[in-house]
Design a protein around this motif. Structure first.
Motif, PDB file in Angstrom:
ATOM      1  N   MET A 237      -4.619  11.736  12.978  1.00 12.62           N
ATOM      2  CA  MET A 237      -5.537  11.056  13.874  1.00 12.62           C
ATOM      3  C   MET A 237      -6.689  12.013  14.190  1.00 12.62           C
ATOM      4  SD  MET A 237      -4.892   9.357  17.653  1.00 12.62           S
ATOM      5  CE  MET A 237      -3.697   8.180  17.122  1.00 12.62           C
ATOM      6  N   ASN A 238      -7.853  11.491  14.208  1.00 15.19           N
ATOM      7  CA  ASN A 238      -9.045  12.265  14.531  1.00 15.19           C
ATOM      8  C   ASN A 238      -8.892  12.879  15.930  1.00 15.19           C
ATOM      9  OD1 ASN A 238     -11.637  12.971  15.440  1.00 15.19           O
ATOM     10  ND2 ASN A 238     -12.578  11.479  14.072  1.00 15.19           N
ATOM     11  N   LYS A 239      -9.305  14.154  16.070  1.00 13.82           N
ATOM     12  CA  LYS A 239      -9.167  14.836  17.367  1.00 13.82           C
ATOM     13  C   LYS A 239      -9.913  14.122  18.487  1.00 13.82           C
ATOM     14  CE  LYS A 239      -8.123  19.593  17.169  1.00 13.82           C
ATOM     15  NZ  LYS A 239      -8.583  20.951  17.358  1.00 13.82           N
TER      16      LYS A 239
ATOM     17  N   TYR B  78      -9.680  10.844  23.542  1.00 18.54           N
ATOM     18  CA  TYR B  78      -9.968   9.670  24.365  1.00 18.54           C
ATOM     19  C   TYR B  78      -8.719   8.825  24.603  1.00 18.54           C
ATOM     20  CZ  TYR B  78     -14.879  10.813  24.201  1.00 18.54           C
ATOM     21  OH  TYR B  78     -16.068  11.443  24.346  1.00 18.54           O
ATOM     22  N   PHE B  79      -7.837   8.765  23.614  1.00 21.38           N
ATOM     23  CA  PHE B  79      -6.573   8.052  23.798  1.00 21.38           C
ATOM     24  C   PHE B  79      -5.768   8.679  24.929  1.00 21.38           C
ATOM     25  CE2 PHE B  79      -2.011   7.784  23.000  1.00 21.38           C
ATOM     26  CZ  PHE B  79      -1.824   6.412  23.020  1.00 21.38           C
ATOM     27  N   LEU B  80      -5.653  10.012  24.927  1.00 18.67           N
ATOM     28  CA  LEU B  80      -4.896  10.706  25.959  1.00 18.67           C
ATOM     29  C   LEU B  80      -5.513  10.508  27.341  1.00 18.67           C
ATOM     30  CD1 LEU B  80      -3.931  14.017  24.136  1.00 18.67           C
ATOM     31  CD2 LEU B  80      -2.401  12.159  24.821  1.00 18.67           C
ATOM     32  N   ILE B  81      -6.827  10.546  27.419  1.00 22.45           N
ATOM     33  CA  ILE B  81      -7.489  10.311  28.700  1.00 22.45           C
ATOM     34  C   ILE B  81      -7.219   8.883  29.175  1.00 22.45           C
ATOM     35  CG2 ILE B  81      -9.724  10.037  29.840  1.00 22.45           C
ATOM     36  CD1 ILE B  81     -10.676  12.505  28.278  1.00 22.45           C
ATOM     37  N   GLY B  82      -7.379   7.916  28.293  1.00 25.88           N
ATOM     38  CA  GLY B  82      -7.134   6.518  28.666  1.00 25.88           C
ATOM     39  C   GLY B  82      -5.690   6.275  29.071  1.00 25.88           C
ATOM     40  N   PHE B  83      -4.762   6.804  28.287  1.00 25.59           N
ATOM     41  CA  PHE B  83      -3.348   6.638  28.598  1.00 25.59           C
ATOM     42  C   PHE B  83      -2.995   7.363  29.897  1.00 25.59           C
ATOM     43  CE2 PHE B  83       1.259   7.021  27.649  1.00 25.59           C
ATOM     44  CZ  PHE B  83       1.510   5.667  27.455  1.00 25.59           C
ATOM     45  N   GLY B  84      -3.641   8.499  30.132  1.00 27.79           N
ATOM     46  CA  GLY B  84      -3.435   9.233  31.379  1.00 27.79           C
ATOM     47  C   GLY B  84      -3.870   8.417  32.579  1.00 27.79           C
TER      48      GLY B  84
ATOM     49  N   PHE C  30      -3.373  14.548  30.563  1.00 25.37           N
ATOM     50  CA  PHE C  30      -4.582  15.237  31.003  1.00 25.37           C
ATOM     51  C   PHE C  30      -4.570  16.715  30.643  1.00 25.37           C
ATOM     52  CE2 PHE C  30      -5.238  11.983  34.647  1.00 25.37           C
ATOM     53  CZ  PHE C  30      -5.854  11.108  33.763  1.00 25.37           C
ATOM     54  N   VAL C  31      -3.407  17.355  30.690  1.00 24.08           N
ATOM     55  CA  VAL C  31      -3.365  18.791  30.385  1.00 24.08           C
ATOM     56  C   VAL C  31      -3.744  19.032  28.922  1.00 24.08           C
ATOM     57  CG1 VAL C  31      -0.942  19.127  29.674  1.00 24.08           C
ATOM     58  CG2 VAL C  31      -2.114  20.903  30.989  1.00 24.08           C
ATOM     59  N   ARG C  32      -3.565  18.012  28.079  1.00 30.19           N
ATOM     60  CA  ARG C  32      -3.906  18.136  26.659  1.00 30.19           C
ATOM     61  C   ARG C  32      -5.305  17.613  26.330  1.00 30.19           C
ATOM     62  NH1 ARG C  32       1.275  17.588  27.401  1.00 30.19           N
ATOM     63  NH2 ARG C  32       2.795  18.612  26.072  1.00 30.19           N
ATOM     64  N   SER C  33      -5.939  16.951  27.319  1.00 34.07           N
ATOM     65  CA  SER C  33      -7.214  16.321  26.993  1.00 34.07           C
ATOM     66  C   SER C  33      -8.355  16.657  27.949  1.00 34.07           C
ATOM     67  CB  SER C  33      -7.046  14.798  26.941  1.00 34.07           C
ATOM     68  OG  SER C  33      -6.630  14.305  28.202  1.00 34.07           O
TER      69      SER C  33
ATOM     70  N   PRO D  24      -9.045  19.236  31.323  1.00 30.08           N
ATOM     71  CA  PRO D  24      -8.703  20.113  32.446  1.00 30.08           C
ATOM     72  C   PRO D  24      -9.260  19.588  33.775  1.00 30.08           C
ATOM     73  CG  PRO D  24      -9.470  21.404  30.592  1.00 30.08           C
ATOM     74  CD  PRO D  24      -9.702  19.954  30.247  1.00 30.08           C
ATOM     75  N   ARG D  25     -10.410  18.938  33.735  1.00 25.55           N
ATOM     76  CA  ARG D  25     -11.012  18.403  34.959  1.00 25.55           C
ATOM     77  C   ARG D  25     -10.115  17.326  35.583  1.00 25.55           C
ATOM     78  NH1 ARG D  25     -16.075  15.030  34.160  1.00 25.55           N
ATOM     79  NH2 ARG D  25     -14.994  13.306  35.065  1.00 25.55           N
ATOM     80  N   PHE D  26      -9.626  16.376  34.777  1.00 24.05           N
ATOM     81  CA  PHE D  26      -8.756  15.322  35.296  1.00 24.05           C
ATOM     82  C   PHE D  26      -7.397  15.888  35.706  1.00 24.05           C
ATOM     83  CE2 PHE D  26     -11.222  12.096  32.548  1.00 24.05           C
ATOM     84  CZ  PHE D  26     -12.166  11.945  33.550  1.00 24.05           C
ATOM     85  N   TYR D  27      -6.880  16.855  34.934  1.00 21.42           N
ATOM     86  CA  TYR D  27      -5.609  17.488  35.294  1.00 21.42           C
ATOM     87  C   TYR D  27      -5.727  18.164  36.656  1.00 21.42           C
ATOM     88  CZ  TYR D  27      -1.603  20.590  35.323  1.00 21.42           C
ATOM     89  OH  TYR D  27      -0.465  21.261  35.689  1.00 21.42           O
ATOM     90  N   ASN D  28      -6.770  18.956  36.835  1.00 23.69           N
ATOM     91  CA  ASN D  28      -6.976  19.640  38.117  1.00 23.69           C
ATOM     92  C   ASN D  28      -7.126  18.640  39.256  1.00 23.69           C
ATOM     93  OD1 ASN D  28      -6.799  22.207  37.029  1.00 23.69           O
ATOM     94  ND2 ASN D  28      -8.989  22.330  36.630  1.00 23.69           N
ATOM     95  N   TRP D  29      -7.857  17.557  39.022  1.00 31.02           N
ATOM     96  CA  TRP D  29      -8.014  16.527  40.053  1.00 31.02           C
ATOM     97  C   TRP D  29      -6.647  15.973  40.436  1.00 31.02           C
ATOM     98  CZ3 TRP D  29      -6.477  11.435  39.783  1.00 31.02           C
ATOM     99  CH2 TRP D  29      -6.820  10.651  40.890  1.00 31.02           C
ATOM    100  N   LEU D  30      -5.814  15.674  39.430  1.00 32.80           N
ATOM    101  CA  LEU D  30      -4.521  15.062  39.686  1.00 32.80           C
ATOM    102  C   LEU D  30      -3.576  16.000  40.442  1.00 32.80           C
ATOM    103  CD1 LEU D  30      -2.693  12.609  39.301  1.00 32.80           C
ATOM    104  CD2 LEU D  30      -2.044  13.537  37.081  1.00 32.80           C
ATOM    105  N   VAL D  31      -3.447  17.239  39.988  1.00 30.95           N
ATOM    106  CA  VAL D  31      -2.491  18.145  40.643  1.00 30.95           C
ATOM    107  C   VAL D  31      -2.997  18.626  42.000  1.00 30.95           C
ATOM    108  CG1 VAL D  31      -1.391  18.877  38.499  1.00 30.95           C
ATOM    109  CG2 VAL D  31      -3.254  20.234  39.445  1.00 30.95           C
ATOM    110  N   GLN D  32      -4.305  18.556  42.236  1.00 30.76           N
ATOM    111  CA  GLN D  32      -4.843  18.967  43.525  1.00 30.76           C
ATOM    112  C   GLN D  32      -5.041  17.791  44.479  1.00 30.76           C
ATOM    113  OE1 GLN D  32      -8.368  21.202  42.584  1.00 30.76           O
ATOM    114  NE2 GLN D  32      -7.193  22.945  41.855  1.00 30.76           N
ATOM    115  N   HIS D  33      -4.740  16.582  44.011  1.00 33.81           N
ATOM    116  CA  HIS D  33      -4.890  15.405  44.859  1.00 33.81           C
ATOM    117  C   HIS D  33      -3.937  15.532  46.050  1.00 33.81           C
ATOM    118  CE1 HIS D  33      -4.698  11.225  46.185  1.00 33.81           C
ATOM    119  NE2 HIS D  33      -5.864  11.076  45.578  1.00 33.81           N
ATOM    120  N   PRO D  34      -4.419  15.268  47.269  1.00 33.41           N
ATOM    121  CA  PRO D  34      -3.582  15.478  48.453  1.00 33.41           C
ATOM    122  C   PRO D  34      -2.305  14.634  48.488  1.00 33.41           C
ATOM    123  CG  PRO D  34      -5.736  14.561  49.056  1.00 33.41           C
ATOM    124  CD  PRO D  34      -5.769  14.840  47.594  1.00 33.41           C
ATOM    125  N   LYS D  35      -2.289  13.478  47.888  1.00 31.77           N
ATOM    126  CA  LYS D  35      -1.099  12.623  47.891  1.00 31.77           C
ATOM    127  C   LYS D  35      -0.344  12.675  46.563  1.00 31.77           C
ATOM    128  CE  LYS D  35      -1.836  10.821  51.949  1.00 31.77           C
ATOM    129  NZ  LYS D  35      -1.163  11.367  53.086  1.00 31.77           N
TER     130      LYS D  35
END
Length: 139
Positions: free
Chosen positions: A1-3, A8-14, A43-46, A48-59
């Motif tokens: 699969m094309n990188k 984009y698949f990983l971001i969408g699925f995330g 997100f950790v594979r696609s 870093p911005r979305f991963y950081n948002w998710l793990v730093q989200h207050p809830k």
């Protein structure tokens, strides 16, 4: 699969997983923690911005951080995840899959995942919120 397609698949699925995880907070039959863990893995594979948002989200971040720190999964999350596994596996085994050996494979997968989830520590609800450590983009 094309990188790029995979990215984009990983971001969408995330994001789909984030939405399902948030809905699971309010619907008793939908688990939260497994969907948020899946989103973090995507997100950790696609992104870093979305991963950081998710793990730093207050809830939402605490579900992931508690699991990653080894504190466990909330009991409700364990029960819901195992229940959903067996509801979907049961439907597949009884009504969808016609081949007997595939039914056994599905049952073995369901049993293995259920055992894995059950053996995870159960989160102590008295634990405080954990400060998330952001992932840095080294690329």
């Amino acid at each position: 699969m094309n990188k790029r397609i995979l990215h984009y698949f990983l971001i969408g699925f995330g994001w789909i997983s984030v939405v399902l995880g948030v809905v699971g907070i309010f619907l008793p039959l939908l688990p939260t923690t497994p969907f948020l863990l899946l989103a973090a893995a995507c997100f950790v594979r696609s992104s870093p911005r979305f991963y950081n948002w998710l793990v730093q989200h207050p809830k939402l971040g605490n579900y992931i951080i508690h699991y990653l720190e080894g504190n466990g999964i909330p009991l409700r999350g364990k029960i819901m995840a195992i229940t959903m596994i067996w509801v979907t596996m049961g439907i597949s085994i009884i009504w969808v899959v016609p081949v007997w050996w595939v039914k056994w494979v599905l049952a073995a997968i369901g049993l293995s995942v259920s055992i894995y989830i059950a053996r995870q520590p159960t989160l102590n609800s008295d634990l405080p919120a954990i400060e998330a450590r952001p992932q840095h983009d080294d690329s």
